[in-house]
Design an enzyme around this catalytic site. Structure first.
Site, PDB file in Angstrom:
ATOM      1  CG  ASP A  29      -6.056 -10.308 -24.033  1.00  0.00           C
ATOM      2  OD1 ASP A  29      -5.161 -10.964 -23.460  1.00  0.00           O
ATOM      3  OD2 ASP A  29      -5.937  -8.989 -23.445  1.00  0.00           O
ATOM      4  CG  ASP A  31      -6.963 -10.792 -17.721  1.00  0.00           C
ATOM      5  OD1 ASP A  31      -8.278 -11.810 -16.725  1.00  0.00           O
ATOM      6  OD2 ASP A  31      -6.410 -11.841 -18.014  1.00  0.00           O
TER       7      ASP A  31
END
Length: 352
Positions: A29, A31
């Site tokens: 991922d 963010d």
């Protein structure tokens, strides 16, 4: 007295080698894991370089549909992590594939989002439009900071008219360098409130996103790396693959301790340096519902979660606490009282 074996669902698990050596691909991922807003998360850049040198392929899988894979790759490269567009998988790509499977080739699609969603729709031979008056065959919605009332109104008109509605993701919040901001899930909620309809969801934790990631990366033994239980970790559970939760984003120690079986990570680490070192195993102690990791002992007594001991790595305390809390939750159906153990773990994790 021999301690009982820990059932497989009572992870975090141990990993005798560094995950960068154990898994062929990291599905990372972005963010809250690699960056927050424009800036890199502490230790992320160096950790990714070292993981790559250890032989792990780095692929970036994000629920943020606002930017194109090229834009994301450029951002990572500027941060010091050389990346190509082919290394990035977005929820916009997963959503566009889901749309393409439901509408005739060359159809117009009402796009509520940014350039990333436009590009993904065009990649499948579909034509992005901005109004119900343009005759779209479906509605696809993804986050973009420029989305406002006119776009949400067009989406509402189209959804109320019965068009298929696909959301790139339903994350309620988005981490930024200033804190949490409304995410696509908040904007989807506006259309849901106006129409009473429910979208098909493409992004994490749905299997659609896992399928997209596997198609684009050809990973054989992937490790999902994320900061959110409800998307990254739940998506890994849904896909049947291992996961690493890093504590640099939205998930707190308290939330991790209360996680149900569908949101429990395989491994836990303070940050992306967790890719680079072995993870110690959690072992059951002789006492009932007591677990050790490193120099820490965690147990549940009289419905309360307790922590004692000491050790150089505060994450070991959290690993032991997870085993004790999850065991109690699975046995009783109730989360044990977390204070003061959770507060102690959070204080340890904040200690430099």
């Amino acid at each position: 007295m021999t301690a009982p074996a820990i059932p497989a669902h009572l992870l975090p698990a141990g990993c005798p080698r560094a995950p960068a050596e154990e898994y062929d691909t990291a599905l990372l991922d972005l963010d809250g894991v690699v960056y927050a807003g424009p800036a890199a998360v502490p230790h992320a850049v160096d950790a990714l370089h070292l993981a790559g040198r250890a032989g792990m392929r780095l692929a970036y899988v994000t629920n943020n549909a606002s930017r194109t894979p090229g834009d994301v790759a450029d951002h990572l490269t500027r941060l010091g992590v050389p990346t190509g567009a082919h290394d990035v998988v977005t929820s916009a790509q997963a959503a566009a594939r889901l749309v393409a499977e439901q509408v005739p080739a060359g159809s117009a699609v009402l796009v509520v989002g940014g350039r990333g969603l436009d590009e993904a729709v065009r990649e499948h031979g579909l034509r992005p439009v901005g109004s119900l008056a343009d005759g779209p065959a479906a509605v696809v919605q993804g986050f973009d900071p420029g989305v406002g009332w006119p776009q949400l109104a067009e989406a509402s008109y189209a959804v109320a008219a019965g068009l298929p509605w696909i959301a790139s993701n339903t994350d309620l919040s988005l981490p930024t360098d200033r804190g949490r901001a409304p995410g696509n899930g908040a904007l989807v909620g506006v259309v849901r409130a106006a129409t009473g309809a429910q979208p098909q969801v493409a992004g994490k934790p749905m299997p659609v996103m896992h399928r997209e990631s596997m198609l684009r990366t050809a990973a054989r033994r992937p490790l999902v790396v994320g900061d959110r239980l409800d998307t990254d970790i739940a998506g890994a559970v849904n896909g049947g693959v291992d996961s690493l939760l890093v504590l640099t984003g939205v998930t707190t120690a308290r939330q991790l301790l209360a996680a149900g079986p569908g949101e429990r990570p395989t491994y836990v680490a303070a940050d992306l340096r967790g890719l680079l070192a072995p993870h110690p195993a959690v072992t059951a102690a002789a006492a009932e519902e007591a677990f050790r990791c490193g120099g820490w002992l965690a147990r549940v007594a009289d419905g309360r979660l307790l922590l004692e001991g000491h050790g150089p790595d505060p994450v070991d305390a959290l690993r032991a606490l997870c085993a004790a809390a999850w065991t109690a939750l699975d046995r009783t159906g109730a989360v044990p009282a977390l204070d003061p153990a959770a507060a102690a773990a959070e204080a340890l994790l904040r200690t430099p």
